[in-house]
Design a protein around this motif. Structure first.
Motif, mmCIF file in Angstrom:
data_model
loop_
_atom_site.group_PDB
_atom_site.id
_atom_site.type_symbol
_atom_site.label_atom_id
_atom_site.label_comp_id
_atom_site.label_asym_id
_atom_site.label_seq_id
_atom_site.Cartn_x
_atom_site.Cartn_y
_atom_site.Cartn_z
ATOM 1 N N THR A 112 68.179 -28.178 -26.489
ATOM 2 C CA THR A 112 66.835 -28.830 -25.818
ATOM 3 C C THR A 112 66.822 -28.938 -24.631
ATOM 4 O O THR A 112 65.999 -29.247 -23.720
ATOM 5 C CB THR A 112 66.575 -30.129 -26.693
ATOM 6 O OG1 THR A 112 67.739 -30.824 -26.309
ATOM 7 C CG2 THR A 112 66.763 -29.788 -28.192
ATOM 8 N N GLY A 113 68.109 -28.980 -23.873
ATOM 9 C CA GLY A 113 68.080 -29.291 -22.340
ATOM 10 C C GLY A 113 67.977 -30.862 -22.158
ATOM 11 O O GLY A 113 67.480 -31.189 -21.103
ATOM 12 N N GLU A 114 68.072 -31.555 -23.243
ATOM 13 C CA GLU A 114 67.907 -32.977 -22.880
ATOM 14 C C GLU A 114 69.129 -33.939 -22.863
ATOM 15 O O GLU A 114 70.133 -33.452 -23.294
ATOM 16 C CB GLU A 114 67.275 -33.580 -24.517
ATOM 17 C CG GLU A 114 66.259 -34.650 -24.399
ATOM 18 C CD GLU A 114 65.730 -35.187 -25.481
ATOM 19 O OE1 GLU A 114 65.469 -36.434 -25.740
ATOM 20 O OE2 GLU A 114 65.691 -34.494 -26.463
ATOM 21 N N LEU A 115 68.929 -34.755 -22.115
ATOM 22 C CA LEU A 115 70.141 -35.652 -21.640
ATOM 23 C C LEU A 115 70.158 -36.604 -22.753
ATOM 24 O O LEU A 115 69.567 -37.657 -22.862
ATOM 25 C CB LEU A 115 70.000 -36.586 -20.370
ATOM 26 C CG LEU A 115 71.026 -37.591 -19.936
ATOM 27 C CD1 LEU A 115 72.182 -36.761 -19.661
ATOM 28 C CD2 LEU A 115 70.585 -38.317 -18.894
ATOM 29 N N THR A 116 71.208 -36.344 -23.681
ATOM 30 C CA THR A 116 71.303 -37.196 -24.938
ATOM 31 C C THR A 116 72.418 -38.494 -24.869
ATOM 32 O O THR A 116 72.419 -39.173 -25.787
ATOM 33 C CB THR A 116 71.766 -36.314 -26.026
ATOM 34 O OG1 THR A 116 72.919 -35.560 -25.490
ATOM 35 C CG2 THR A 116 70.601 -35.119 -26.477
ATOM 36 N N ASP A 117 73.148 -38.221 -24.095
ATOM 37 C CA ASP A 117 74.417 -39.487 -23.763
ATOM 38 C C ASP A 117 73.777 -40.664 -23.478
ATOM 39 O O ASP A 117 73.375 -40.958 -22.355
ATOM 40 C CB ASP A 117 75.503 -38.874 -22.921
ATOM 41 C CG ASP A 117 76.742 -39.837 -22.909
ATOM 42 O OD1 ASP A 117 77.244 -39.993 -24.005
ATOM 43 O OD2 ASP A 117 76.953 -40.574 -22.038
ATOM 44 N N GLN A 118 73.941 -41.778 -24.463
ATOM 45 C CA GLN A 118 73.334 -42.909 -24.369
ATOM 46 C C GLN A 118 73.865 -43.741 -22.742
ATOM 47 O O GLN A 118 73.136 -44.383 -22.145
ATOM 48 C CB GLN A 118 73.462 -43.613 -25.680
ATOM 49 C CG GLN A 118 72.314 -45.093 -25.581
ATOM 50 C CD GLN A 118 70.897 -44.483 -25.118
ATOM 51 O OE1 GLN A 118 70.334 -43.579 -25.697
ATOM 52 N NE2 GLN A 118 70.309 -45.397 -24.316
ATOM 53 N N GLY A 119 75.334 -43.554 -22.992
ATOM 54 C CA GLY A 119 75.959 -44.541 -21.729
ATOM 55 C C GLY A 119 75.236 -43.712 -20.516
ATOM 56 O O GLY A 119 75.088 -44.675 -19.502
ATOM 57 N N THR A 120 75.371 -42.496 -20.531
ATOM 58 C CA THR A 120 74.638 -41.862 -18.993
ATOM 59 C C THR A 120 73.400 -42.457 -18.844
ATOM 60 O O THR A 120 73.078 -42.661 -17.795
ATOM 61 C CB THR A 120 74.851 -40.454 -19.107
ATOM 62 O OG1 THR A 120 76.396 -39.920 -19.684
ATOM 63 C CG2 THR A 120 74.554 -39.884 -17.949
ATOM 64 N N ARG A 121 72.461 -42.179 -20.077
ATOM 65 C CA ARG A 121 71.161 -42.735 -19.708
ATOM 66 C C ARG A 121 70.938 -44.078 -19.213
ATOM 67 O O ARG A 121 70.177 -44.407 -18.342
ATOM 68 C CB ARG A 121 70.374 -42.570 -21.054
ATOM 69 C CG ARG A 121 70.231 -41.245 -21.621
ATOM 70 C CD ARG A 121 69.435 -40.935 -22.821
ATOM 71 N NE ARG A 121 68.041 -41.393 -22.747
ATOM 72 C CZ ARG A 121 66.898 -40.523 -22.519
ATOM 73 N NH1 ARG A 121 67.156 -39.373 -22.341
ATOM 74 N NH2 ARG A 121 65.877 -40.935 -22.258
ATOM 75 N N ASP A 122 71.722 -44.995 -19.919
ATOM 76 C CA ASP A 122 71.594 -46.370 -19.453
ATOM 77 C C ASP A 122 72.127 -46.569 -18.068
ATOM 78 O O ASP A 122 71.746 -47.200 -17.112
ATOM 79 C CB ASP A 122 72.542 -47.391 -20.364
ATOM 80 C CG ASP A 122 71.900 -47.285 -21.922
ATOM 81 O OD1 ASP A 122 70.987 -47.032 -22.083
ATOM 82 O OD2 ASP A 122 72.827 -47.789 -22.700
ATOM 83 N N PHE A 123 73.199 -45.651 -17.584
ATOM 84 C CA PHE A 123 73.651 -46.047 -16.277
ATOM 85 C C PHE A 123 72.768 -45.425 -15.152
ATOM 86 O O PHE A 123 72.472 -46.118 -14.169
ATOM 87 C CB PHE A 123 75.065 -45.075 -16.085
ATOM 88 C CG PHE A 123 75.856 -45.532 -15.113
ATOM 89 C CD1 PHE A 123 76.305 -46.874 -15.010
ATOM 90 C CD2 PHE A 123 75.637 -44.642 -13.748
ATOM 91 C CE1 PHE A 123 77.164 -47.212 -13.672
ATOM 92 C CE2 PHE A 123 76.579 -45.109 -12.643
ATOM 93 C CZ PHE A 123 77.160 -46.232 -12.702
ATOM 94 N N ILE A 124 71.921 -44.238 -15.627
ATOM 95 C CA ILE A 124 71.056 -43.878 -14.696
ATOM 96 C C ILE A 124 69.835 -44.859 -14.572
ATOM 97 O O ILE A 124 69.436 -45.030 -13.593
ATOM 98 C CB ILE A 124 70.605 -42.558 -15.024
ATOM 99 C CG1 ILE A 124 71.680 -41.477 -14.839
ATOM 100 C CG2 ILE A 124 69.548 -41.975 -14.397
ATOM 101 C CD1 ILE A 124 71.481 -39.904 -15.154
ATOM 102 N N ALA A 125 69.612 -45.251 -15.704
ATOM 103 C CA ALA A 125 68.297 -46.272 -15.695
ATOM 104 C C ALA A 125 68.578 -47.617 -14.965
ATOM 105 O O ALA A 125 67.729 -48.144 -14.070
ATOM 106 C CB ALA A 125 67.902 -46.782 -16.908
ATOM 107 N N GLY A 126 69.962 -47.913 -14.820
ATOM 108 C CA GLY A 126 70.398 -49.001 -14.097
ATOM 109 C C GLY A 126 70.174 -48.849 -12.545
ATOM 110 O O GLY A 126 69.823 -49.580 -11.986
#
Lengths: 189, 189, 189, 189
Positions: C158-172
């Motif tokens: 899907t080409g989706e960023l799925t890793d939750q830790g990475t998502r949270d870090f980027i959101a921060g």
């Protein structure tokens, strides 16, 4: 082939240093016919001062310079402090660079670094490489040794480099360095 | 507008230092309402050693850190040694970076360098900028002050920065820095 | 507070790019009131040639420049190629730097990178920061986003960023960037 | 001694390029027994795209790679764009780095740069050196050729490098490079 003699400059002063632990492991990981000695601490040198130099080089500087000059290769093993070379290591290089003997000129140089993070001190290595351009140190390119998460690879009690993958990788790099030294210092073939 | 207070960290120890000469000139070149004090020499600090830190920070480190923390801006004036930051200056930064007060964090930083060559210490500045990324120092981009052929711009007898073009250029940079400080530290507007 | 509009420049051209995947995820990770648009590909620009520029800037350059100029912040998301910035991304910056509108000047800039190795493109980021000094881009220091082993964090189908830790870090990081933009562009408070 | 064959990669595309002027002068400045050919323009390559590579390398890439691979040494002559390597030159390196033949590996490399400012493109050179670490290019350290104020050293009408001091300095660097090549490529002694 003649035997080779390498000397190691360590960028950290603390007793439990991961980089010092790696430096101590190098003799055991070196190819046959290669001796490795650890140089005195960079902490023995005063902060560089041209006025002090004018009174004569400190003995700690001249003896360090003589040891590097005599060696077939120099291995720098260092942590990264604040995305660059530790001030103490850089200070030693600054002193050594003023010696009329030019201990780094044409000297084969190998860089290793270790840190608790994932990068293993990489940023310090590229600054060190730029420093060596001016000094004409012959720094081997690859493989690069950057030991990340060093706390998991070195025994905290014995200070021994225990991680087998890291040991093998460093042994391979030292084998490459031996070949590099013999190539660019043909008088040591 | 409130007045501002800048402090200056000098990268060289020698008495006749070109960079110290520039640092001494800064108060006379600063905009009205801006005070500039020169910090104690980085040569007063021991080589960084985590074991030493564990016994307590040297007083020279804590007082240096407190002075930077209290200032509205930090000006680093430094030579380039071996294509990078002098070891003594880097060593001071290494010590200061360990202070729990984080003296560089969010601090507006200005860099100046001088050398006898044409580059004026440029290579040291880019290494210093990379160091400040980690420490979150807010380094102003442009204009950059790199004083080449400093021996022709500073009076060897009096140690005074006499070159008018250089004086004007530095005065302009400090005016830009004042605006930069007021912008990113709005509590100092 | 007014809403903010960020634009994203992606350093890779390939369809399955990990960095493009991260760029696509940014709108979903941005704070409320922040819009994020992805700019056209840097692959649409010819190799920079001053003779070509003399005939007039290509439309792809002027429109890219106008979009960056109009944005409240620029996010560069890029792989590292050969220990530095990809040529295609650097080429776009070279073209944009010649525009009389100076699209990077005083522009808040955020850098993100991703790679399959453990370093996550770190080396490209420091070169990019040096480039931005000259262009006066205001690059946020920390936190730095370097996504290592991206292949394990992005769904290959899907080409989706799925890793939750990475998502949270980027959101921060994006939350920090929003505050940074509002601080240094007070007209957007 | 056998004769040597060097090839030159130019970082600028414009017809009146100062760097191209230097490249054209190299054959006349080379030691006896050394031939120097200028490679096709880096402007002939598309922006690197892994999807495009998957369809097969462009012919311009494979022929460039073959020419470098066959040469005894590579001379890169380049301007500095925005404190780094021009995007077009980096793009060529990015393409070449993907070739299975690894044209840069173990290749002796010489760097020259020219600009209208006093630094002569120095900042681009250090980024180029970091790039070459990964590619294992054997970049000669010193002397470094950075031609500042190139507009005063090259005839604007004829495009000839006329400044005698610069000609002598480059001739000296090429003599050093010849010795460097013969040393590290002993099969070419």
């Amino acid at each position: 082939m003649t035997s080779l003699h390498f000397v190691t400059l360590v960028g950290s002063l603390r007793k439990g240093s991961y980089n010092a632990a790696i430096a101590r492991a190098l003799q055991g990981l070196a190819p046959a016919g290669v001796g490795v000695d650890i140089l005195p601490s960079v902490g023995l040198l005063p902060i560089y001062d041209a006025d002090l130099q004018a009174e004569g080089f400190p003995e700690a500087v001249t003896s360090l310079g003589a040891a590097i000059k005599a060696a077939d290769g120099l291995i720098i093993v260092t942590p990264e402090y604040n995305y660059s070379v530790p001030g103490g290591l850089k200070n030693a290089i600054d002193w050594l660079s003023r010696l009329p003997t030019k201990p780094f000129a044409a000297k084969p140089v190998l860089i290793q670094s270790a840190s608790m993070g994932v990068f293993g001190g990489a940023r310090a290595q590229y600054h060190l490489r730029q420093i060596m351009v001016f000094l004409d140190g012959q720094v081997m390119n690859i493989p690069e040794v950057m030991v990340g998460q060093a706390q998991n690879k070195i025994d905290a009690t014995t200070g021994e480099l225990t991680d087998q993958g890291t040991r093998d990788f460093i042994a391979g790099q030292m084998k490459s360095f031996e070949a590099f030294v013999r190539k660019i210092s043909p008088e040591r073939h």
